[in-house]
Design a protein around this motif. Structure first.
Motif, short mmCIF file in Angstrom:
data_model
loop_
_atom_site.label_atom_id
_atom_site.label_comp_id
_atom_site.label_asym_id
_atom_site.label_seq_id
_atom_site.Cartn_x
_atom_site.Cartn_y
_atom_site.Cartn_z
N SER A 261 36.61 35.74 37.35
CA SER A 261 37.97 35.63 37.92
C SER A 261 38.79 36.89 37.68
CB SER A 261 38.68 34.40 37.35
OG SER A 261 37.94 33.24 37.60
N ASP A 262 38.26 38.04 38.17
CA ASP A 262 38.93 39.33 38.00
C ASP A 262 39.24 39.63 36.54
OD1 ASP A 262 38.94 40.05 40.73
OD2 ASP A 262 40.65 38.74 41.09
N PHE B 124 30.74 44.68 31.12
CA PHE B 124 31.95 45.50 31.32
C PHE B 124 32.97 44.76 32.17
CE2 PHE B 124 28.80 49.04 30.86
CZ PHE B 124 29.46 49.82 29.92
N THR B 125 34.25 45.01 31.91
CA THR B 125 35.28 44.63 32.89
C THR B 125 35.10 45.52 34.12
OG1 THR B 125 36.79 46.13 31.75
CG2 THR B 125 37.04 43.76 31.30
N GLN B 126 35.77 45.13 35.22
CA GLN B 126 35.61 45.89 36.46
C GLN B 126 36.10 47.34 36.32
OE1 GLN B 126 37.14 43.64 39.92
NE2 GLN B 126 36.72 41.80 38.75
N TYR C 79 26.97 35.23 37.42
CA TYR C 79 28.28 35.02 38.01
C TYR C 79 28.34 35.75 39.35
CZ TYR C 79 33.28 35.70 38.93
OH TYR C 79 34.51 35.76 39.52
N VAL C 80 28.70 35.01 40.41
CA VAL C 80 28.82 35.58 41.75
C VAL C 80 30.30 35.57 42.12
CG1 VAL C 80 28.07 35.41 44.16
CG2 VAL C 80 26.56 34.60 42.32
N PRO C 81 30.96 36.75 42.10
CA PRO C 81 32.41 36.76 42.32
C PRO C 81 32.84 36.29 43.70
CG PRO C 81 31.57 39.01 42.01
CD PRO C 81 30.44 38.08 41.74
N GLU C 82 32.04 36.61 44.72
CA GLU C 82 32.38 36.15 46.06
C GLU C 82 32.13 34.66 46.16
OE1 GLU C 82 30.02 38.48 45.48
OE2 GLU C 82 31.22 40.28 45.82
N GLY C 83 33.19 33.88 46.17
CA GLY C 83 33.05 32.44 46.20
C GLY C 83 33.09 31.80 44.83
N GLN C 84 33.21 32.62 43.79
CA GLN C 84 33.37 32.11 42.42
C GLN C 84 32.28 31.09 42.07
OE1 GLN C 84 35.34 33.10 40.13
NE2 GLN C 84 37.17 33.97 41.04
N ILE C 85 31.04 31.55 42.14
CA ILE C 85 29.90 30.66 41.86
C ILE C 85 29.21 31.10 40.57
CG2 ILE C 85 27.64 29.87 42.68
CD1 ILE C 85 28.73 30.30 45.53
N TRP D 207 36.60 30.34 29.22
CA TRP D 207 37.69 30.76 28.34
C TRP D 207 38.78 31.48 29.13
CZ3 TRP D 207 36.58 29.50 23.21
CH2 TRP D 207 35.23 29.26 22.90
N ASP D 208 40.02 31.32 28.67
CA ASP D 208 41.12 32.09 29.23
C ASP D 208 41.28 33.38 28.44
OD1 ASP D 208 44.31 32.70 29.04
OD2 ASP D 208 43.77 31.92 31.02
N ARG D 209 41.25 34.51 29.13
CA ARG D 209 41.30 35.81 28.46
C ARG D 209 42.63 36.05 27.74
NH1 ARG D 209 41.93 39.77 25.79
NH2 ARG D 209 41.48 41.91 26.32
N SER D 210 43.73 35.64 28.36
CA SER D 210 45.04 35.98 27.79
C SER D 210 45.36 35.16 26.54
CB SER D 210 46.14 35.80 28.83
OG SER D 210 46.14 34.47 29.33
N THR D 211 44.95 33.90 26.54
CA THR D 211 45.25 33.04 25.38
C THR D 211 44.08 32.95 24.41
OG1 THR D 211 44.48 31.04 26.50
CG2 THR D 211 46.81 31.64 26.79
N MET D 212 42.88 33.44 24.84
CA MET D 212 41.66 33.39 24.02
C MET D 212 41.27 31.96 23.66
SD MET D 212 41.25 36.79 23.40
CE MET D 212 40.58 37.17 21.80
#
Length: 350
Positions: free
Chosen positions: A153-154, A108-110, A191-197, A169-174
């Motif tokens: 990345s949010d 899911f997205t956030q 995926y660990v969002p804190e620290g982008q690991i 992948w970039d979500r906006s440009t696919m």
């Protein structure tokens, strides 16, 4: 070495447990979902392992399962060529998303408005859950079946893994931003969002990469083939499990092995830390989930530590009574793990 681990064993599944995920912390605590080849994903209270319900509707093995942040929705990926979205409060099936092949991964997205899926047809699909009948956005480029696909990345980027390639992948440009090739088949990704690991396992390797650039930060080698690894939310330690039935705990900063013990009676397929970092869950070929304390002996959930008085310390033994846990299983695991038991172990009750 810490005191002996006394796991909480969660039974109920009849086939291997292949994926698990925690929700975030909610006003009602946090929750745990498990995916199993028996086709019946289960929801549990995260800190105790207590069974809440089973999601019924898939007609084949369930390979992936996830919860949204507040644990109001669940999503599952299955061998019946569908992904399903569920009401995690009532247990009702909300949406069935038809695919052309086995689905392996759901995320899911956030905001819970979009669902990302990946599977054997090598395509990433993004579904707008407010318009489930609409055709999904499709991202192609993988050259073999997709094992895991995660928002990062949010929710602006996507991380996905096929056999030996991880792609960003970039979500906006696919479009693909970067690809990372690894030496052996990727067995798991976190995926660990804190620290982008990004945590990746392949062969005996546990590797940590930047989720934004895919540059490697560090990697550890385990003694056996690893199927899954998870980084503690505070990044103090990591846990991993694999083909030798053992769980390994490492210091994230130094790479030192802190603990290792027989965790299950079959290969371990998935491990994840809880959102508060107080425990981690493991799922295995043996059909069980087990919950383990990050700090052994701490009073938390169903674990209650009673330290005996000084003069009785020599005679004290670990006595454990855990709901739904076969005593002989505990004894078997204890004998396997006897090297990690002090002669004077505080009494543990749960």
């Amino acid at each position: 070495m810490a005191m002996r681990q006394t796991p909480l064993t969660c039974s109920g599944h009849t086939r291997p447990v292949v994926d698990l995920a925690f929700s975030g912390v909610t006003p009602y605590g946090y929750f745990l979902i498990s995916a199993c080849k028996d086709g019946k994903p289960m929801l549990r209270q995260g800190d105790t392992g207590d069974w809440i319900g089973t999601f019924l509707g898939h007609k084949g093995a369930v390979w992936g399962a996830t919860l949204n942040t507040d644990a109001t929705k669940a999503a599952t990926a299955a061998a019946d060529f569908t992904a399903k979205v569920w009401d995690a409060v009532s247990g009702d099936e909300l949406i069935t998303l038809a695919h052309k092949h086995i689905v392996k991964s759901v995320d899911f997205t956030q905001d819970s408005n979009y669902l990302l899926t990946g599977g054997q047809d090598k395509l990433l699909r993004i579904y707008d859950l407010s318009k489930p009948e609409a055709e999904p956005d499709v991202v192609s480029g993988h050259t073999s079946g997709i094992k895991k696909a995660l928002w990062s990345s949010d929710d602006k980027q996507i991380l996905s893994a096929d056999d030996k390639t991880v792609r960003l992948w970039d979500r906006s440009t696919m479009t693909e931003v970067k690809a990372l090739n690894v030496a052996m088949s990727v067995s798991s990704m976190e995926y660990v969002p804190e620290g982008q690991i990004l945590v990746i396992t392949y062969g005996k390797t546990i590797a940590f990469h930047s989720a934004e650039t895919l540059e490697q930060i560090k990697s550890f080698e385990a003694p056996a083939t690893i199927n899954s690894a998870s980084l503690h939310p505070a990044k103090e330690c990591l846990v991993a499990g694999g083909e030798d039935f053992k769980l390994y705990k490492y210091d994230y900063n130094t790479g030192e092995e802190l603990e290792s013990y027989k965790g299950h009676f079959g290969p371990i397929h998935c491990v994840r830390f809880s959102p508060d970092g107080e425990l981690y869950a493991s799922g295995s070929e043996d059909g069980t989930l087990r919950l383990w304390q990050t700090t052994v002996g701490k009073t938390y959930g169903l674990w209650k530590c009673v330290v005996p008085e000084e003069e009785n310390a020599e005679a004290a033994k670990a006595r454990t009574t855990l709901p739904g846990t076969a005593e002989e299983e505990i004894e078997d695991l204890a004998s396997e793990n006897s090297d990690s038991v002090y002669s004077s172990t505080p009494e543990v009750k749960a």
